[in-house]
Enzyme design. Structure first.
Site, PDB file in Angstrom:
ATOM      1  N   TYR A   1       0.832  -1.206   0.000  1.00  0.00           N
ATOM      2  CA  TYR A   1       0.000   0.000   0.000  1.00  0.00           C
ATOM      3  C   TYR A   1       0.867   1.256   0.000  1.00  0.00           C
ATOM      4  O   TYR A   1       0.562   2.232  -0.681  1.00  0.00           O
ATOM      5  CB  TYR A   1      -0.935   0.014   1.226  1.00  0.00           C
ATOM      6  CG  TYR A   1      -1.963   1.119   1.128  1.00  0.00           C
ATOM      7  CD1 TYR A   1      -3.149   0.922   0.434  1.00  0.00           C
ATOM      8  CD2 TYR A   1      -1.725   2.367   1.701  1.00  0.00           C
ATOM      9  CE1 TYR A   1      -4.079   1.940   0.298  1.00  0.00           C
ATOM     10  CE2 TYR A   1      -2.648   3.395   1.577  1.00  0.00           C
ATOM     11  CZ  TYR A   1      -3.821   3.177   0.871  1.00  0.00           C
ATOM     12  OH  TYR A   1      -4.740   4.188   0.736  1.00  0.00           O
TER      13      TYR A   1
ATOM     14  N   PHE B   1      -7.959  20.675 -25.246  1.00  0.00           N
ATOM     15  CA  PHE B   1      -8.235  19.244 -25.277  1.00  0.00           C
ATOM     16  C   PHE B   1      -9.449  19.012 -24.386  1.00  0.00           C
ATOM     17  O   PHE B   1      -9.628  19.698 -23.386  1.00  0.00           O
ATOM     18  CB  PHE B   1      -7.038  18.387 -24.844  1.00  0.00           C
ATOM     19  CG  PHE B   1      -7.337  16.930 -25.062  1.00  0.00           C
ATOM     20  CD1 PHE B   1      -7.423  16.436 -26.352  1.00  0.00           C
ATOM     21  CD2 PHE B   1      -7.643  16.082 -24.007  1.00  0.00           C
ATOM     22  CE1 PHE B   1      -7.797  15.117 -26.595  1.00  0.00           C
ATOM     23  CE2 PHE B   1      -8.004  14.757 -24.232  1.00  0.00           C
ATOM     24  CZ  PHE B   1      -8.082  14.281 -25.534  1.00  0.00           C
ATOM     25  N   THR B   2     -10.277  18.042 -24.767  1.00  0.00           N
ATOM     26  CA  THR B   2     -11.593  17.869 -24.131  1.00  0.00           C
ATOM     27  C   THR B   2     -11.508  17.789 -22.596  1.00  0.00           C
ATOM     28  O   THR B   2     -12.136  18.595 -21.896  1.00  0.00           O
ATOM     29  CB  THR B   2     -12.262  16.602 -24.674  1.00  0.00           C
ATOM     30  OG1 THR B   2     -11.359  15.512 -24.517  1.00  0.00           O
ATOM     31  CG2 THR B   2     -12.624  16.759 -26.148  1.00  0.00           C
TER      32      THR B   2
ATOM     33  N   ASP C   1       1.369  19.715 -21.146  1.00  0.00           N
ATOM     34  CA  ASP C   1       0.651  18.455 -21.307  1.00  0.00           C
ATOM     35  C   ASP C   1       1.631  17.553 -22.050  1.00  0.00           C
ATOM     36  O   ASP C   1       1.817  17.666 -23.262  1.00  0.00           O
ATOM     37  CB  ASP C   1      -0.652  18.641 -22.089  1.00  0.00           C
ATOM     38  CG  ASP C   1      -1.412  17.323 -22.228  1.00  0.00           C
ATOM     39  OD1 ASP C   1      -0.762  16.261 -22.133  1.00  0.00           O
ATOM     40  OD2 ASP C   1      -2.631  17.338 -22.451  1.00  0.00           O
TER      41      ASP C   1
ATOM     42  N   LYS D   1      -0.190   6.926 -23.643  1.00  0.00           N
ATOM     43  CA  LYS D   1       0.249   7.215 -25.023  1.00  0.00           C
ATOM     44  C   LYS D   1       1.755   6.954 -25.143  1.00  0.00           C
ATOM     45  O   LYS D   1       2.175   5.808 -25.296  1.00  0.00           O
ATOM     46  CB  LYS D   1      -0.102   8.657 -25.400  1.00  0.00           C
ATOM     47  CG  LYS D   1      -1.589   8.889 -25.670  1.00  0.00           C
ATOM     48  CD  LYS D   1      -2.444   8.953 -24.447  1.00  0.00           C
ATOM     49  CE  LYS D   1      -3.801   9.565 -24.682  1.00  0.00           C
ATOM     50  NZ  LYS D   1      -4.645   9.538 -23.481  1.00  0.00           N
TER      51      LYS D   1
ATOM     52  N   ARG E   1     -13.740  13.975 -34.292  1.00  0.00           N
ATOM     53  CA  ARG E   1     -13.093  15.104 -33.616  1.00  0.00           C
ATOM     54  C   ARG E   1     -13.566  16.387 -34.292  1.00  0.00           C
ATOM     55  O   ARG E   1     -12.860  17.002 -35.077  1.00  0.00           O
ATOM     56  CB  ARG E   1     -11.560  15.020 -33.686  1.00  0.00           C
ATOM     57  CG  ARG E   1     -10.954  13.862 -32.946  1.00  0.00           C
ATOM     58  CD  ARG E   1     -10.787  14.045 -31.443  1.00  0.00           C
ATOM     59  NE  ARG E   1     -11.942  13.805 -30.636  1.00  0.00           N
ATOM     60  CZ  ARG E   1     -11.906  13.706 -29.298  1.00  0.00           C
ATOM     61  NH1 ARG E   1     -10.774  13.815 -28.643  1.00  0.00           N
ATOM     62  NH2 ARG E   1     -13.000  13.507 -28.611  1.00  0.00           N
TER      63      ARG E   1
ATOM     64  N   PHE F   1     -19.386  13.576 -26.392  1.00  0.00           N
ATOM     65  CA  PHE F   1     -18.989  12.678 -27.487  1.00  0.00           C
ATOM     66  C   PHE F   1     -18.830  11.230 -27.037  1.00  0.00           C
ATOM     67  O   PHE F   1     -19.005  10.320 -27.832  1.00  0.00           O
ATOM     68  CB  PHE F   1     -17.670  13.180 -28.110  1.00  0.00           C
ATOM     69  CG  PHE F   1     -16.616  13.403 -27.075  1.00  0.00           C
ATOM     70  CD1 PHE F   1     -15.773  12.379 -26.695  1.00  0.00           C
ATOM     71  CD2 PHE F   1     -16.498  14.627 -26.429  1.00  0.00           C
ATOM     72  CE1 PHE F   1     -14.833  12.568 -25.702  1.00  0.00           C
ATOM     73  CE2 PHE F   1     -15.554  14.829 -25.426  1.00  0.00           C
ATOM     74  CZ  PHE F   1     -14.722  13.789 -25.075  1.00  0.00           C
TER      75      PHE F   1
HETATM   76  C1  P61 Z   1      -7.116  10.122 -26.958  1.00  0.00           C
HETATM   77  F1  P61 Z   1     -11.968  11.120 -27.144  1.00  0.00           F
HETATM   78  N1  P61 Z   1      -6.404  11.285 -25.037  1.00  0.00           N
HETATM   79  O1  P61 Z   1      -6.407  10.893 -27.637  1.00  0.00           O
HETATM   80  P1  P61 Z   1      -6.424  10.252 -20.151  1.00  0.00           P
HETATM   81  N2  P61 Z   1      -4.200  15.203 -22.844  1.00  0.00           N
HETATM   82  C2  P61 Z   1      -4.124  14.753 -24.097  1.00  0.00           C
HETATM   83  C3  P61 Z   1      -4.757  13.565 -24.447  1.00  0.00           C
HETATM   84  O2  P61 Z   1      -4.674  13.132 -25.701  1.00  0.00           O
HETATM   85  C4  P61 Z   1      -5.510  12.844 -23.458  1.00  0.00           C
HETATM   86  C5  P61 Z   1      -5.539  13.370 -22.152  1.00  0.00           C
HETATM   87  C6  P61 Z   1      -4.897  14.535 -21.871  1.00  0.00           C
HETATM   88  C7  P61 Z   1      -7.153  10.311 -25.522  1.00  0.00           C
HETATM   89  C8  P61 Z   1      -8.164   9.542 -24.703  1.00  0.00           C
HETATM   90  C9  P61 Z   1      -9.424  10.328 -24.782  1.00  0.00           C
HETATM   91  O3  P61 Z   1     -12.071  13.327 -25.717  1.00  0.00           O
HETATM   92  C10 P61 Z   1     -11.315  12.286 -25.308  1.00  0.00           C
HETATM   93  O4  P61 Z   1      -5.340   9.327 -19.735  1.00  0.00           O
HETATM   94  C11 P61 Z   1      -3.356  15.519 -25.090  1.00  0.00           C
HETATM   95  O5  P61 Z   1      -7.259   9.735 -21.262  1.00  0.00           O
HETATM   96  O6  P61 Z   1      -7.246  10.707 -18.999  1.00  0.00           O
HETATM   97  C12 P61 Z   1      -6.215  11.681 -23.790  1.00  0.00           C
HETATM   98  O7  P61 Z   1      -5.643  11.527 -20.700  1.00  0.00           O
HETATM   99  C13 P61 Z   1      -6.302  12.682 -21.067  1.00  0.00           C
HETATM  100  C14 P61 Z   1     -10.228  10.233 -25.880  1.00  0.00           C
HETATM  101  C15 P61 Z   1      -9.618  11.376 -23.902  1.00  0.00           C
HETATM  102  C16 P61 Z   1     -11.181  11.182 -26.110  1.00  0.00           C
HETATM  103  C17 P61 Z   1     -10.606  12.345 -24.154  1.00  0.00           C
HETATM  104  O8  P61 Z   1      -7.742   9.189 -27.453  1.00  0.00           O
END
Ligand code: P61
Length: 462
Positions: free
Chosen positions: A76, A128-129, A219, A262, A386, A453
């Protein structure tokens, strides 16, 4: 013997384990996407042939990473894998404090809560979303300061992720520097097409922010891919290693949020990294409330080990060359066919320009959403909208944002698919392009309040 004109790249690995995928019929897929409300997020993965929804958490891990999974210390508190990960962050990114989170948005949540006061503005190189959503939840206002070229799919500018310093100066004048919580700077800007910023632009940004006492929060989700582009596109960086470029980028920033799903070649995990001791303390106080203890923050020990090892692999030039080479391979095929895509080809995905692909569908009938559904119907290739659906609504007016970019993303998971998968994908896009006039717009019949979305449902217009 004839001389070879070209020397091709190939993946710097061989395949040891395979996962079978299901082949389906057009009839099956038409039913599946209808049942999924024409939203590719709502499809079952087992009904997908080639899954280009996202590169997030979908990478294939190496044998070195899998071996690390067996070395998980699931205590833990004080897991040894945390210390391995911390050492990797110090070595490759240089930040002082590591605050592990379950994934990127966990880090965005904590950063937004500790740094944003209601009414503050957070300038960023495109939204970013999840990032913008957390900024707004904390009472902040996002302001787009990316260069204009980023909003133009046709512009071939090499650094479409750059910040427009005039836009930033105007925001500082309008709000006052004390109202700017920080700059939210994304590497390889996702919503712009996976487009990098240059080191030159970052240095200028750093100067302006230092003068105004504004922190820069990176980021870092795809910052290693951005580093590769700096090496291959920016004058003066060709002889530096990806590691050196990465360290230089981080040295101009005060901290970072990271989705390790990623760049880091893992299925889950992320972190917040900070240099400031006081801020790190505040972040850890929230961490134990929302994520987990300071030495795991929502990630299993074994996953932290896979992250630490993934970072070592991600900075290898040969890895990046093959990873981005595969994306370019698909993009160039589509360009040859004459399909409209965002240029230049980015790092992690090809983005179809749905406005040009389907000029007969108005933006409020969701052309990119309709195109993603049509591609799935044709071949079982899953892609992601997107465009207007992802952009959501303006919190003040309640109206849709109408983004200039209305795109379908074909995202390539790392080390997962072969060149033949890319060929099949390109052939499917070509077939859909030939029949584009028959594609109809959509009507939204269920709209969630936030991040719509992911779960929105649609019906085909007749
Ligand atoms: C993706 F449809 N990306 O590209 P988490 N910053 C950035 C990202 O690309 C990102 C996050 C933060 C995704 C997954 C995803 O609208 C969406 O680990 C540049 O996913 O929490 C994530 O990181 C967030 C897909 C996220 C989406 C949000 O596919």
């Amino acid at each position: 013997m004839a001389k070879l004109k070209k020397r091709s790249w190939a993946e710097p690995f061989k395949i040891k384990v395979v996962e079978p995928i299901k082949m389906t019929t057009q009839e099956f897929r038409e039913k599946a996407i209808e049942e999924a409300g024409y939203n590719t997020f709502l499809l079952r993965s087992e009904d997908v042939y080639i899954d280009l929804l996202t590169d997030s958490g979908t990478s294939a891990m190496s044998d070195y990473q899998w071996a690390g999974m067996m070395m998980g210390d699931e205590a833990y508190a004080g897991s040894k894998n945390f210390y391995h990960l911390e050492a990797a962050i110090h070595k490759y990114y240089g930040y002082k404090h590591l605050i592990p989170t379950h994934q990127g948005r966990g880090a965005e949540h904590i950063l937004s809560q500790i740094m944003i006061k209601p009414g503050d503005v957070i300038p960023g190189n495109m939204y970013f979303t999840t990032t913008r959503h957390h900024q707004e939840l904390a009472g902040g206002i996002f302001a787009d300061i990316i260069v204009d070229e980023a909003h133009d799919p046709e512009s071939t500018y090499k650094f479409k992720g750059n910040v427009d310093l005039n836009k930033l100066s105007n925001i500082i004048k309008e709000y006052g520097a004390e109202k700017v919580s920080y700059i939210s700077l994304e590497g390889n800007v996702n919503m712009a097409g996976g487009q990098p910023f240059s080191m030159k632009n970052l240095k200028e940004l750093y100067e302006l922010c230092s003068k105004n006492n504004i922190p820069i929060m990176l980021d870092a989700t795809r910052i290693i891919e951005n580093s590769y582009f700096i090496k291959t596109r920016e004058e003066g960086y060709a002889d530096l290693s990806i590691e050196e470029i990465l360290m230089e980028i981080c040295s101009y920033t005060d901290g970072a949020t990271m989705s390790s799903k990623k760049d880091h070649l893992v299925n889950i995990g992320g972190f917040l990294a900070l240099n400031d001791d006081h801020l790190a303390q505040k972040a850890r106080e929230l961490l134990v409330v929302f994520e987990g203890l300071q030495t795991y923050g929502g990630i299993a020990g074994r996953d932290m080990e896979a992250m630490a090892r993934g970072i070592e692999e991600a900075v290898q030039y040969d890895h990046m060359k093959a990873r981005i080479g595969q994306v370019e391979y698909l993009g160039e095929k589509l360009l040859e066919i004459g399909v409209p895509i965002v240029k230049p080809i980015g790092s992690h995905a090809i983005y179809l320009d749905a406005k040009k692909f389907l000029p007969h569908i108005p933006q409020d009938q969701y052309p990119a959403q309709a195109l993603a559904a049509a591609i799935y119907e044709d071949s079982g290739v899953r892609t992601m909208e997107r465009g207007i659906v992802s952009a959501g609504r303006d919190k003040k007016t309640g109206n849709h944002y109408f983004p200039k970019l209305e795109l379908v993303r074909l995202t390539i998971p790392r080390r997962v698919y072969t060149q033949a998968h890319m060929d099949v994908t390109a052939e499917s896009i070509e077939a859909v392009f030939e029949n584009r006039d028959s594609i109809k717009g959509l009507k939204m019949v269920y709209e969630p309040e936030s991040l719509r979305f992911f779960q929105a449902r649609f019906e085909k217009l007749t």
